[in-house]
Motif scaffolding. Structure first.
Motif: not given
Length: 286
Positions: A2-11, A13-18, A236-247
């Motif tokens: 669901r959209p809310i679950e996608i937003l949670i996954a994105l959150l 990844m952003m937290v982990w990138g930071g 697991m595909p959401f983890t691709l965003l971790v290095p994007v946020f990290g960089v």
């Protein structure tokens, strides 16, 4: 999802990138396992109120605490002493091919030529990064980060084996069980704990709090919840965003510069990981 679950996954990844920026700042002034001890102490003090009976799953929880916190987080902090946040976030993507290998070896899941090809591409990307001038004298720390990624993959698979247990409680047990492990390792192998703690600037303690509240309580807690509700191949595909946020955060907060080898190696690594994850998603859909 669901959209809310996608937003949670994105959150998450952003937290982990930071978190890679926080790790990098933290270990400048504090020894790695002392940093981990402080992180787990803060997290445990907050999460202890959410403990529930593990229902006979003590061995599995102990294994998860050892692989996820002591080995993954601990070795990650060791590696980040010499590795920039963006590079560290990219190197941690090695967890995806490691997960594919573990599932193949343990659960006899078919590897497939596409997944194998993605693993080769990911390895080539890591090799390109290892040749960066910034890593000329720190290749051994890159190896430590890759080893940390292996234990993250192993811990994620172990988490899926938990049954009938609240995942806030899981996060609490993992934090509490890993605290004495981190303290023992720090006491045995690190020195000048008091001096380091007394001379560390306020920014160091701020990022330790971020690691405890953001990465451990919010990040891990929501990740455990997501893994419990959805197939690993879906999230697991959401983890691709971790290095994007990290960089991105490394450039913004630490002023890191990316040379050609880091950029090209990072893109190749993420492409290889994407091939692995796409193969898994297509196979599941079919």
């Amino acid at each position: 999802m669901r959209p809310i679950e996608i937003l949670i996954a994105l959150l998450v990844m952003m937290v982990w990138g930071g978190n890679f920026v926080a790790m990098r700042i933290g270990v400048i002034h504090l020894p790695p396992f002392l940093t981990l001890s402080c992180r787990m102490l803060i997290a445990s003090a907050i999460l202890v109120w959410f403990l529930k009976s593990p229902k006979g799953q003590w061995p599995l929880l102990l294994a998860i605490s050892f692989t996820m916190s002591t080995l993954h987080f601990g070795l990650g902090l060791v590696g980040m002493q010499e590795i920039e946040a963006g590079t560290g976030a990219i190197a941690m993507q090695a967890s995806v091919p490691f997960a594919a290998i573990i599932v193949w070896l343990v659960y006899k899941e078919t590897l497939g030529w596409q997944r194998f090809f993605g693993m080769i591409i990911s390895c080539i990307g890591i090799l390109i990064i290892s040749g960066s001038p910034d890593l000329a004298n720190n290749t051994h720390m890159l190896v430590v980060l890759i080893l940390s990624a292996f234990f993250f993959a192993l811990a994620s698979i172990l988490i899926r084996r938990l049954k009938d247990i609240d995942f806030v409680s899981v996060n609490a047990w993992v934090s509490i069980l890993s605290l004495p492990q981190a303290v023992l390792i720090s006491a045995c192998f690190e020195e000048q704990h008091f001096q380091a703690a007394m001379t560390a600037p306020w920014q160091t303690w701020l990022v330790v709090i971020y690691m405890a509240l953001g990465a451990t309580i919010i990040g891990q807690g929501l990740w455990y919840r997501t893994l419990a509700r959805h197939d690993t191949n879906s999230v697991m595909p959401f983890t691709l965003l971790v290095p994007v946020f990290g960089v991105f955060f490394g450039i913004i907060f630490l002023g890191e510069n990316l040379d050609f080898q880091n950029v090209s190696g990072g893109l190749v690594t993420i492409a290889g990981v994407g091939i692995i994850l796409t193969h898994r998603s297509i196979k599941r859909a079919s």
